[in-house]
Design a protein around this motif. Structure first.
Motif: not given
Ligand SMILES: [Zn+2]
Ligand SMILES: [Zn+2]
Length: 223
Positions: A71-79, A196-203
């Protein structure tokens, strides 16, 4: 007081309330360069901007590995604007920029009362070259208390030098930095700069799930 980004005098286009509560150090013109992601128009899993809240295809893939949702909440677009900011903050080490999103971060974290706020720790060699951890410094700028519950197991090659496929195959880089009892039945909120990929957060989340945390969620500045 000056804008941490463009260095213009802040009082020109900020009200007194904006100036002093909480510490906004980014002028309106600069803030308008960044695009907020609306929670009602974001993927429920990773927080990416999309028309509906249903899981995106990346998150559906993660679900086959991890049944739990971050349930990641991202505040801004990585633009482009946020990438420029990140470049200046992370890679050129402009320490003043830790204040840019302090107010937004503080406001977003107010939704996570009772959670242990855990920044993602950097690999040692990256910390050494930059001299500061960009995530913990942003939390400090927002005057949010946090707990460093994770440590890095080994010195890994920086993720930014790997391609997407290589990143997804990376081995678990974290271990728990505190006794397991401190985590058991607790709610944990992981905080990182970019999803980015979610890999770090899932680890990172995996460590807490294995140690019987009640809930693990995440919040990132950008997605
Ligand atoms: Zn500015
Ligand atoms: Zn998603």
């Amino acid at each position: 007081m000056r804008c941490s980004l463009c260095h213009q005098e802040l009082s020109i286009n900020l009200s007194v309330i904006e100036l002093f509560f909480p510490p906004i150090k980014c002028c309106r013109t600069c803030r308008q360069k960044f695009t907020r992601i609306k929670r009602t128009q974001a993927c429920l899993g990773c927080g990416r901007a999309q028309a509906q809240t249903k899981l995106c295809s990346d998150c559906q893939n993660w679900k086959t590995l991890y049944p739990q949702l971050l349930a990641n909440r991202a505040l801004y677009l990585y633009d482009a604007a946020l990438k420029d900011w990140m470049q200046q903050y992370k890679f050129y080490g402009d320490y003043q920029l830790r204040f840019t999103f302090a107010a937004e971060l503080k406001q977003a974290l107010a939704d996570y009362q009772g959670y242990l706020i855990c920044p993602i720790s950097l690999a040692d060699e990256r910390f050494a070259t930059r001299g500061f951890n960009q995530v913990t410094e942003m939390l400090r700028a927002a005057r949010v208390s946090y707990s460093e519950l994770l440590e890095r197991k080994t010195i890994a090659q920086p993720q930014s030098k790997k391609n997407r496929h290589e990143r997804l195959l990376l081995p678990q880089p974290f271990s728990l930095a505190v006794p397991s009892e401190k985590i058991k039945n607790k709610k944990v909120l992981l905080v990182d700069d970019v999803y980015t990929t979610g890999r770090t957060l899932f680890h990172a989340a995996e460590i807490f799930w294995e140690n019987d945390a009640e809930v693990v969620q995440s919040l990132t500045l950008a997605r």
